[in-house]
Write a protein that holds these residues in place. Sequence first.
Motif, PDB file in Angstrom:
ATOM      1  N   ASP A   1       0.958  -1.300  -0.051  1.00 49.25           N
ATOM      2  CA  ASP A   1       0.110  -0.012   0.055  1.00 49.25           C
ATOM      3  C   ASP A   1       0.827   1.202   0.126  1.00 49.25           C
ATOM      4  O   ASP A   1       1.812   1.392   0.809  1.00 49.25           O
ATOM      5  CB  ASP A   1      -0.819   0.105   1.206  1.00 49.25           C
TER       6      ASP A   1
ATOM      7  N   ASP B   1       0.661   5.280   0.514  1.00 53.15           N
ATOM      8  CA  ASP B   1      -0.411   6.270   1.158  1.00 53.15           C
ATOM      9  C   ASP B   1       0.063   7.617   0.861  1.00 53.15           C
ATOM     10  O   ASP B   1      -0.955   8.458   0.718  1.00 53.15           O
ATOM     11  CB  ASP B   1      -0.590   6.025   2.620  1.00 53.15           C
TER      12      ASP B   1
ATOM     13  N   HIS C   1      -5.518   2.440  -4.908  1.00 51.42           N
ATOM     14  CA  HIS C   1      -5.349   2.674  -3.304  1.00 51.42           C
ATOM     15  C   HIS C   1      -6.576   3.436  -3.192  1.00 51.42           C
ATOM     16  O   HIS C   1      -7.800   3.235  -2.560  1.00 51.42           O
ATOM     17  CB  HIS C   1      -4.169   2.817  -2.699  1.00 51.42           C
TER      18      HIS C   1
ATOM     19  N   HIS D   1      -6.535   9.347   0.039  1.00 51.26           N
ATOM     20  CA  HIS D   1      -6.374   8.445   1.066  1.00 51.26           C
ATOM     21  C   HIS D   1      -7.156   8.981   2.527  1.00 51.26           C
ATOM     22  O   HIS D   1      -8.051   8.175   3.014  1.00 51.26           O
ATOM     23  CB  HIS D   1      -4.995   8.072   1.589  1.00 51.26           C
TER      24      HIS D   1
ATOM     25  N   PRO E   1      -8.360   2.584   1.129  1.00 51.98           N
ATOM     26  CA  PRO E   1      -7.779   2.940   2.298  1.00 51.98           C
ATOM     27  C   PRO E   1      -8.297   2.412   3.475  1.00 51.98           C
ATOM     28  O   PRO E   1      -9.458   2.232   3.846  1.00 51.98           O
ATOM     29  CB  PRO E   1      -7.801   4.265   2.244  1.00 51.98           C
TER      30      PRO E   1
ATOM     31  N   HIS F   1       3.748  -1.065   3.900  1.00 51.90           N
ATOM     32  CA  HIS F   1       3.475   0.139   3.603  1.00 51.90           C
ATOM     33  C   HIS F   1       4.776   0.439   3.025  1.00 51.90           C
ATOM     34  O   HIS F   1       5.844   0.157   3.682  1.00 51.90           O
ATOM     35  CB  HIS F   1       3.000   0.956   4.692  1.00 51.90           C
TER      36      HIS F   1
HETATM   37 ZN   LIG Z   1      -3.287   3.048   2.915  1.00 50.43          ZN
END
Ligand SMILES: [Zn+2]
Length: 302
Positions: free
Chosen positions: A8, A10, A106, A110, A150, A233
Amino acid sequence: MQVGLRIDVDTFRGTKYGVPNLCRVLAGHSIRATFFFCVGPDNMGRHLWRLLRPAFLWKMLRTKAASLYGWDILLRGTFWPGPIIGERLADIIRSVADAGHEVGLHAWDHHAWQAHIDTMTAEAIYQSLNRGVEMLTQVLGRPPTCSAVPGWKCNDLVLKEKAKFPFHYNSDCRGENIFHPVVGGRELLQPQIPVTLPTYDEVVGRIGLTDSNYNDYILALLDPAKLNVLTIHAEVEGIVCLEMFREFMSKAVSKGVSFVPLETLLQNCLETGPAPVVRRELPGREGWVACQGNVGVDDGRN
Ligand SMILES: [Zn+2]
């Protein structure tokens, strides 16, 4: 043993620094994975305001958020408008696809998704997904084939709106096996590939886990008889915990673990049953997360 590896991304910083770092580690083992990108404005700094909430403050202290994310991220979007990630860092996103990794959406924003999902209408959800899909299509030259909301903030409206996009699958919840979500008594066509393993920020600082025993903890949770999906992440394993992640990959590979993009898990999956997507509280995570509804010890229904 196959483990689906999901990354992921972000933030702007995670895209710019964490993604190239992770790509180098993966290339060293000839591993392909699935990257889920945020492509709209980086407003993650608005999270600062959530410091006012005790549960979140505790988590920030526990995981040393400032060192994890960097002060620039914590402030971004708070005092100045967040940069559009898909415009500024398109080359990096493209290079991930060019390296053979699977690339999915994603989010457009977010922070906005996590903060407002409970009150977003079907139309607002569609618009948010559509902006992300359009930007990623512009970056890649083709539409993304998968998506992951998210913070596992998914509900029935989201599932229904996602069905309007050409995603092969979505990864919007936690659970145990690949399933088809049931909404209003109807089984949707797009399967869900749930995340089965905890994330770094959910367990480190709790249950006796530190950076020195986290890798072994995750390795012990891998189960050849079950679906294994791990989320890392770009901001954490790709920057602050990069060395730890490098060790994790070496150890896992030497134990015979084969990391694959989530799409590969879907291709190898012989049977998928139906299941509702329900809300649950997860230890170490703030608020609710979407979960596969017919599994789990605390369900009470099985
Ligand atoms: Zn995320």
